[in-house]
Write a protein that holds these residues in place. Structure first.
Motif, PDB file in Angstrom:
ATOM      1  N   ILE A 184      -2.386 -10.915   5.872  1.00  0.00           N
ATOM      2  CA  ILE A 184      -1.308 -10.535   5.250  1.00  0.00           C
ATOM      3  C   ILE A 184      -0.050 -11.540   5.239  1.00  0.00           C
ATOM      4  O   ILE A 184       0.676 -12.147   4.319  1.00  0.00           O
ATOM      5  N   MET A 192       7.670 -11.558   0.419  1.00  0.00           N
ATOM      6  CA  MET A 192       6.667 -10.773   1.140  1.00  0.00           C
ATOM      7  C   MET A 192       7.271  -9.995   2.105  1.00  0.00           C
ATOM      8  O   MET A 192       8.004 -10.479   3.049  1.00  0.00           O
ATOM      9  N   THR A 193       6.456  -8.634   2.157  1.00  0.00           N
ATOM     10  CA  THR A 193       6.915  -7.819   3.444  1.00  0.00           C
ATOM     11  C   THR A 193       6.470  -8.555   4.673  1.00  0.00           C
ATOM     12  O   THR A 193       5.469  -8.815   4.760  1.00  0.00           O
ATOM     13  N   ALA A 238       0.789  -5.699   0.627  1.00  0.00           N
ATOM     14  CA  ALA A 238       1.631  -6.864   0.731  1.00  0.00           C
ATOM     15  C   ALA A 238       1.314  -7.627  -0.544  1.00  0.00           C
ATOM     16  O   ALA A 238       0.266  -7.800  -0.754  1.00  0.00           O
ATOM     17  N   GLN A 288       5.040  -8.711   8.436  1.00  0.00           N
ATOM     18  CA  GLN A 288       4.265  -7.982   8.780  1.00  0.00           C
ATOM     19  C   GLN A 288       4.600  -6.913  10.163  1.00  0.00           C
ATOM     20  O   GLN A 288       4.166  -5.889  10.414  1.00  0.00           O
ATOM     21  N   LEU A 348       5.977  -4.011   7.861  1.00  0.00           N
ATOM     22  CA  LEU A 348       4.942  -3.542   6.913  1.00  0.00           C
ATOM     23  C   LEU A 348       4.576  -2.076   7.318  1.00  0.00           C
ATOM     24  O   LEU A 348       3.935  -1.771   8.406  1.00  0.00           O
TER      25      LEU A 348
END
Length: 279
Positions: A49, A1-2, A24, A4, A7
């Protein structure tokens, strides 16, 4: 996951808008469209996210007139914001998604389900009123003495930033200090201060004019999240939403009006459990 922290904001042309959004999660995951409340931005969804994008494809746009999504707001309504949201999904090639909304975003989510139920995999409605009142005469009075009359005068005298501060102080006096969490207050004041004045007025006018008549029985799984310190009107409307939809579960978390910010861990846990049970 990217993460935060890194992001980046993306943009896509959808109808007459260039929509700014955060994305995301895995492209193969269930799309979850996250719709913020009035005078907020996509940034309110960063806790979700961080907590949910390992399993789901989270899409968090700025609504028309909010954040980095500019556009004509003269005809803004809950109905038109629902059309905007479908155009945004179309632009990304998303045919069907779970819709997660808070406050005004929840009202838009309900309207999307009423307009195109086949495109809504599930609903998550956080601190969502059906309208400011379900009483016809009172609704008419609120529309007459609405934001279009009060806010421009307040902006002229106080400015947008001070109007936001006074509005928060008044809300705490009326609803209790727990109704506005620290993060929610910061997002509210920042949004109120930075948005075009006509967009602020249009957003609140859309809430005042919202007509809940279209919300009918829907064969859609629904999670209703309510902050423990929410207003009685929104708590009552949560029960009405559950009654109208029929397949709704109500979860209460230790939060105020923006429960995804006030209690992100409890909110994420409730949403994750709910989405995991979908077919």
């Amino acid at each position: 996951m990217t993460s935060q922290e890194t992001l980046a904001t993306r943009s896509v042309v959808a109808g007459d808008l260039t929509v700014a959004y955060l994305e995301a999660g895995p492209a193969s995951g269930l799309p979850v469209l996250c719709l913020h409340g009035a005078v907020q931005t996509k940034s309110v969804w960063r806790p979700q996210i961080a907590g949910l994008a390992s399993d789901y494809r989270l899409l968090a746009p700025d609504l028309r007139g909010h954040g980095e999504t500019l556009g004509d707001t003269t005809e803004m309504s809950v109905e038109s914001l629902a059309v905007d949201a479908f155009r945004f999904l179309d632009a990304l090639g998303v045919e069907r998604a779970a819709i997660c909304g808070v406050s005004l975003g929840g009202m838009v989510a309900l309207e999307m389900a009423a307009q195109r139920p086949e495109r809504v995999a599930a609903l998550v409605l956080a601190d969502t009123p059906l309208a400011l009142s379900l009483n016809g005469p009172l609704r008419a009075a609120l529309e007459w003495l609405g934001p279009q009359r009060i806010l421009p005068a307040a902006f002229a005298v106080l400015g947008q930033h001070r109007t936001a501060r006074w509005g928060i102080a008044g809300a705490k006096k009326i609803f209790g200090k727990e109704w506005v969490g620290a993060d929610a207050e910061r997002h509210f004041v920042d949004g109120f201060s930075s948005m075009p004045a006509d967009a602020v007025v249009a957003a609140y006018a859309a809430i005042v004019a919202a007509d809940p008549a279209a919300i009918r029985a829907l064969d859609i799984a629904c999670l209703v999240v309510i902050g423990r310190h929410e207003t009685q009107l929104v708590i009552d409307h949560a029960g009405e939403i559950a009654r109208r939809i029929g397949r709704a579960e109500i979860v209460t978390v230790e939060a105020g009006h923006v429960s995804n910010l006030d209690a992100p861990e409890a909110f994420n846990a409730a949403v994750k459990s709910f989405l995991a049970e979908l077919p």
